[in-house]
Structures are given as C-alpha cells and as structure tokens.
Design a protein around this motif. Structure first.
Motif, short mmCIF file in Angstrom:
data_model
loop_
_atom_site.label_atom_id
_atom_site.label_comp_id
_atom_site.label_asym_id
_atom_site.label_seq_id
_atom_site.Cartn_x
_atom_site.Cartn_y
_atom_site.Cartn_z
N ASN A 67 0.83 -1.20 0.00
CA ASN A 67 0.00 0.00 0.00
C ASN A 67 0.87 1.26 0.00
N HIS A 69 -0.01 4.24 0.42
CA HIS A 69 -0.53 5.28 1.31
C HIS A 69 -0.42 4.90 2.79
N GLN A 120 -13.02 12.35 -2.90
CA GLN A 120 -11.79 12.84 -2.29
C GLN A 120 -10.67 11.83 -2.47
N THR A 121 -11.00 10.55 -2.37
CA THR A 121 -10.00 9.51 -2.60
C THR A 121 -9.53 9.55 -4.05
N LYS A 122 -10.48 9.65 -4.98
CA LYS A 122 -10.14 9.71 -6.41
C LYS A 122 -9.29 10.92 -6.73
N MET A 124 -7.01 11.96 -4.90
CA MET A 124 -5.73 11.72 -4.20
C MET A 124 -5.56 12.60 -2.97
N GLU A 125 -6.66 12.85 -2.25
CA GLU A 125 -6.59 13.64 -1.02
C GLU A 125 -6.23 12.71 0.13
N TYR A 126 -4.95 12.69 0.47
CA TYR A 126 -4.43 11.88 1.57
C TYR A 126 -3.63 12.78 2.49
N LYS A 129 -3.48 16.75 2.71
CA LYS A 129 -4.36 17.20 1.63
C LYS A 129 -5.83 16.90 1.91
#
Length: 149
Positions: A67, A69, A120-122, A124-126, A129
């Motif tokens: 993973n 992330h 938000q996942t799509k 790339m808000e990790y 962010k």
C-alpha cells in the motif's frame, strides 16, 4: 452478502441499490498487520450482514507492504454509505463505538475521525491534503462519548 477478493482488498457487498456515486464515502478503521485478521473480517461482514452499511472492505492481508498510502504493517477497513444518510452515519458510528473502533487521546477524548468521500480519494486527497467535511464531532461529544444529534 457477496464477498469479492482481489490483491489489495476483500469486499463485503450487500444491497448497494441506494448508493449514489457522487455521494458515497466511508468511515475508516485502521488496524495493524499484527491484529487478528479474523476479527477484522468479522467487523466488515457483520456491518454488511446487519444492514448497517451497504458495503465494507478491508485491506487484503496478502497485500501488506504494497500500500503506497500506508506503512508496511498497516491496513484499513472502509464502511460505505451516502454522505447525506444521517441515520446511516448514526448506525455505523454506533457500531464503531460498540466495538471500540475509535481510538482515544491521552486525555481520554475520542479522536475526531472523518468521513471521506470517494471523490476525495479519487482526487488523491491523503494526509495533509485531506480535510473531512463530516466528522465524528458532528454526531458525538468527543469528551463524553454522548450523542449530540
């Protein structure tokens, strides 16, 4: 309930007919590789079988370390519902509370976990962010654990 497995995830799928793609998101529960994977499976399966959420998934233990992330020894469970489903939020948060799935700070206060939209996942808000628009504190007093709505 249907179970689907791929390299990254194990999915538990119930009735998803009410899920709306632009509104769907998830409450997340993070776990470690050293946690009992059978307990993790049970959390996801029970939430779907009891109709608490339409779908749940967790990191496939075969993918630990893959993973980008997370860390090499971390996993996550995701419990899906529409963002505007207030009763659904109450159900899954009650499930989290009942199963001690919300960590506490050193002072005993509940962490203010966030609901994350799939959009938000799509996007790339990790990490820094990501800013949750729906949080535990919208439903529960973090100091007392009592419902506010």
């Amino acid at each position: 309930m249907k179970i689907q497995i791929n390299l990254g995830w194990i999915f538990y799928i119930g009735d998803t007919s009410n899920i709306i793609q632009d509104k769907v998101g998830k409450w997340m529960y993070f776990f470690k590789e050293s946690d009992d994977i059978n307990y993790i499976k049970k959390l996801c399966a029970d939430a779907v079988e009891q109709g608490i959420v339409a779908e749940a998934k967790h990191t496939n233990p075969d993918s630990f370390g893959l993973n980008p992330h997370g860390t090499d020894d971390s996993g996550v469970c995701c419990f899906y519902l529409n963002c505007d489903d207030i009763e659904g939020h109450k159900k899954i948060l009650s499930y989290f509370m009942k199963n001690n799935m919300i960590q506490k700070t050193k002072t005993g206060k509940l962490y203010n976990i966030s609901f994350k939209l799939d959009n938000q996942t799509k996007a790339m808000e990790y990490g820094d962010k990501f800013k949750g628009k729906i949080t535990l504190s919208d439903f529960i007093n973090l100091e007392t654990g009592e419902w506010i709505i």
